[in-house]
Design a protein around this motif. Sequence first.
Motif, PDB file in Angstrom:
ATOM      1  N   GLN A 246      16.011   1.334  -3.711  1.00 39.57           N
ATOM      2  CA  GLN A 246      16.353   0.713  -2.433  1.00 39.57           C
ATOM      3  C   GLN A 246      15.308   1.019  -1.360  1.00 39.57           C
ATOM      4  OE1 GLN A 246      18.688  -1.442  -1.844  1.00 39.57           O
ATOM      5  NE2 GLN A 246      19.624  -1.322  -3.877  1.00 39.57           N
ATOM      6  N   SER A 247      14.747   2.226  -1.397  1.00 42.59           N
ATOM      7  CA  SER A 247      13.749   2.603  -0.397  1.00 42.59           C
ATOM      8  C   SER A 247      12.466   1.804  -0.580  1.00 42.59           C
ATOM      9  CB  SER A 247      13.454   4.106  -0.486  1.00 42.59           C
ATOM     10  OG  SER A 247      14.612   4.867  -0.213  1.00 42.59           O
ATOM     11  N   MET A 248      12.013   1.656  -1.826  1.00 40.63           N
ATOM     12  CA  MET A 248      10.764   0.945  -2.076  1.00 40.63           C
ATOM     13  C   MET A 248      10.860  -0.534  -1.716  1.00 40.63           C
ATOM     14  SD  MET A 248       8.571   3.175  -3.061  1.00 40.63           S
ATOM     15  CE  MET A 248       9.429   4.218  -1.871  1.00 40.63           C
ATOM     16  N   SER A 249      12.035  -1.118  -1.901  1.00 33.07           N
ATOM     17  CA  SER A 249      12.189  -2.549  -1.615  1.00 33.07           C
ATOM     18  C   SER A 249      12.507  -2.826  -0.150  1.00 33.07           C
ATOM     19  CB  SER A 249      13.292  -3.140  -2.503  1.00 33.07           C
ATOM     20  OG  SER A 249      14.520  -2.474  -2.286  1.00 33.07           O
ATOM     21  N   ASN A 250      12.729  -1.771   0.639  1.00 33.75           N
ATOM     22  CA  ASN A 250      13.071  -1.967   2.055  1.00 33.75           C
ATOM     23  C   ASN A 250      12.165  -1.156   2.973  1.00 33.75           C
ATOM     24  OD1 ASN A 250      15.732  -3.652   2.211  1.00 33.75           O
ATOM     25  ND2 ASN A 250      16.085  -2.187   0.554  1.00 33.75           N
ATOM     26  N   LEU A 251      10.908  -0.981   2.562  1.00 33.81           N
ATOM     27  CA  LEU A 251       9.945  -0.289   3.411  1.00 33.81           C
ATOM     28  C   LEU A 251       9.567  -1.154   4.611  1.00 33.81           C
ATOM     29  CD1 LEU A 251       7.558   1.248   0.736  1.00 33.81           C
ATOM     30  CD2 LEU A 251       8.968   2.542   2.343  1.00 33.81           C
ATOM     31  N   PHE A 252       9.295  -0.504   5.723  1.00 32.43           N
ATOM     32  CA  PHE A 252       8.864  -1.218   6.923  1.00 32.43           C
ATOM     33  C   PHE A 252       7.535  -1.931   6.673  1.00 32.43           C
ATOM     34  CE2 PHE A 252       6.611  -1.326  11.022  1.00 32.43           C
ATOM     35  CZ  PHE A 252       7.529  -2.039  11.775  1.00 32.43           C
ATOM     36  N   LYS A 253       6.631  -1.266   5.939  1.00 28.53           N
ATOM     37  CA  LYS A 253       5.354  -1.866   5.545  1.00 28.53           C
ATOM     38  C   LYS A 253       5.306  -1.921   4.026  1.00 28.53           C
ATOM     39  CE  LYS A 253       1.553  -0.459   7.396  1.00 28.53           C
ATOM     40  NZ  LYS A 253       0.496   0.474   7.889  1.00 28.53           N
ATOM     41  N   GLN A 254       5.094  -3.105   3.489  1.00 33.60           N
ATOM     42  CA  GLN A 254       5.062  -3.288   2.049  1.00 33.60           C
ATOM     43  C   GLN A 254       3.616  -3.251   1.548  1.00 33.60           C
ATOM     44  OE1 GLN A 254       7.559  -3.553  -0.169  1.00 33.60           O
ATOM     45  NE2 GLN A 254       9.182  -3.400   1.368  1.00 33.60           N
ATOM     46  N   PHE A 255       3.461  -3.023   0.254  1.00 33.87           N
ATOM     47  CA  PHE A 255       2.164  -3.150  -0.381  1.00 33.87           C
ATOM     48  C   PHE A 255       1.689  -4.603  -0.195  1.00 33.87           C
ATOM     49  CE2 PHE A 255      -0.541  -4.088  -4.032  1.00 33.87           C
ATOM     50  CZ  PHE A 255      -1.334  -2.961  -4.090  1.00 33.87           C
ATOM     51  N   GLN A 256       0.492  -4.864   0.269  1.00 34.40           N
ATOM     52  CA  GLN A 256      -0.719  -4.086   0.291  1.00 34.40           C
ATOM     53  C   GLN A 256      -0.938  -3.322   1.591  1.00 34.40           C
ATOM     54  OE1 GLN A 256      -3.753  -7.113  -0.118  1.00 34.40           O
ATOM     55  NE2 GLN A 256      -2.391  -8.362  -1.300  1.00 34.40           N
ATOM     56  N   GLU A 257      -0.183  -3.621   2.626  1.00 37.16           N
ATOM     57  CA  GLU A 257      -0.446  -3.036   3.931  1.00 37.16           C
ATOM     58  C   GLU A 257       0.011  -1.587   4.031  1.00 37.16           C
ATOM     59  OE1 GLU A 257      -2.251  -4.577   6.068  1.00 37.16           O
ATOM     60  OE2 GLU A 257      -2.342  -6.328   4.755  1.00 37.16           O
ATOM     61  N   ASN A 258       0.842  -1.133   3.102  1.00 38.08           N
ATOM     62  CA  ASN A 258       1.354   0.230   3.139  1.00 38.08           C
ATOM     63  C   ASN A 258       0.346   1.167   2.475  1.00 38.08           C
ATOM     64  OD1 ASN A 258       2.891   2.668   2.276  1.00 38.08           O
ATOM     65  ND2 ASN A 258       4.600   1.554   3.184  1.00 38.08           N
ATOM     66  N   ASN A 259      -0.252   2.052   3.269  1.00 35.73           N
ATOM     67  CA  ASN A 259      -1.297   2.931   2.748  1.00 35.73           C
ATOM     68  C   ASN A 259      -0.765   3.917   1.714  1.00 35.73           C
ATOM     69  OD1 ASN A 259      -3.108   1.682   4.429  1.00 35.73           O
ATOM     70  ND2 ASN A 259      -3.056   3.254   5.998  1.00 35.73           N
ATOM     71  N   LEU A 260       0.447   4.428   1.926  1.00 39.19           N
ATOM     72  CA  LEU A 260       1.014   5.380   0.975  1.00 39.19           C
ATOM     73  C   LEU A 260       1.262   4.713  -0.371  1.00 39.19           C
ATOM     74  CD1 LEU A 260       2.128   8.164   0.307  1.00 39.19           C
ATOM     75  CD2 LEU A 260       4.330   7.448   1.262  1.00 39.19           C
ATOM     76  N   GLN A 261       1.794   3.494  -0.352  1.00 36.49           N
ATOM     77  CA  GLN A 261       2.019   2.772  -1.600  1.00 36.49           C
ATOM     78  C   GLN A 261       0.705   2.474  -2.309  1.00 36.49           C
ATOM     79  OE1 GLN A 261       5.033   1.679  -3.260  1.00 36.49           O
ATOM     80  NE2 GLN A 261       5.528   3.427  -1.973  1.00 36.49           N
ATOM     81  N   PHE A 262      -0.321   2.169  -1.535  1.00 36.38           N
ATOM     82  CA  PHE A 262      -1.625   1.905  -2.144  1.00 36.38           C
ATOM     83  C   PHE A 262      -2.172   3.160  -2.816  1.00 36.38           C
ATOM     84  CE2 PHE A 262      -6.166   1.386  -2.354  1.00 36.38           C
ATOM     85  CZ  PHE A 262      -6.310   0.073  -2.782  1.00 36.38           C
ATOM     86  N   LEU A 263      -2.007   4.324  -2.161  1.00 39.45           N
ATOM     87  CA  LEU A 263      -2.469   5.579  -2.744  1.00 39.45           C
ATOM     88  C   LEU A 263      -1.740   5.876  -4.043  1.00 39.45           C
ATOM     89  CD1 LEU A 263      -2.755   7.892   0.396  1.00 39.45           C
ATOM     90  CD2 LEU A 263      -4.615   6.918  -0.931  1.00 39.45           C
TER      91      LEU A 263
END
Length: 270
Positions: A246-263
């Motif tokens: 639920q957290s990954m699908s409701n992030l304020f910034k999604q991949f590609q713009e989310n730097n943490l997800q990109f890392l």
Amino acid sequence: MNIHLSQNELTRAEPTELNGTPLTGLIQDHVVAGRILTMRDRFFEKSDYQQLVYNAIGSHSRRKIHLLPPCIWKRKQLWTGKQIISTILLYIQPVNEASLNLDSKSKLSMKSWPSKSNATNIDLMSNTDVIIRHEHLLSRLIDKAHCGSTLASLLHCYYQLYGKRCAADLDLHLELNDVLLLSLGLSHRRRLINQCRAQADSNEQILINEFAKGFCLKSFDERISKEMDINYKISIDHYQNQIVKQSMSNLFKQFQENNLQFLIQSGAKG
């Protein structure tokens, strides 16, 4: 952060003489910066181009910096982020040495990038293949596969071709909104946490007795404690997986713009 210090001649000889997987590499902020700079359709005006190049090598400049002509001349002169990387690579390359040519694959798979249903490999070539010709970055993003401690990475190639000094010359940040959730994600997470707590509260006395039996008695049995740990992890595993989903699908910034997800997805951070 980790640092490796050689303590004697034997340990100093190992990283100097042995050819294996590199120990050093650029991580985290560098991976994000490489992605942001080298994304498709990322353009910079002359002042930004020169400032970024100067920030990278200007203060340590030992010789003249060769600036590249703009890729777009009209209506305004613009440079791509790939040209910024190319300018840095051209500066680092030793004089009278052969230029680097490199064909490599990205750490990120093709399915990580949004595309049209009829997209082909050619359509996504700039997002999957790294092409460097004569120190010019022509295609693809720079990620951990090319600036990390990876075999045949860009950093490794510079070390093998030009030595440790040039590799050292190739020496980003996370924001708060990279970990923020939308209101829907917060409500789902609270609901799941409350359900997990309710299940624990209903068996509170049983848990206390079992913990006392496993850890507090003189006849302590290590097998009981291990079994309790396993059962505990199994009991909350469902809730933990649902919270992550639920957290990954409701992030304020999604991949590609989310730097943490990109890392995470590029392998720079677990």
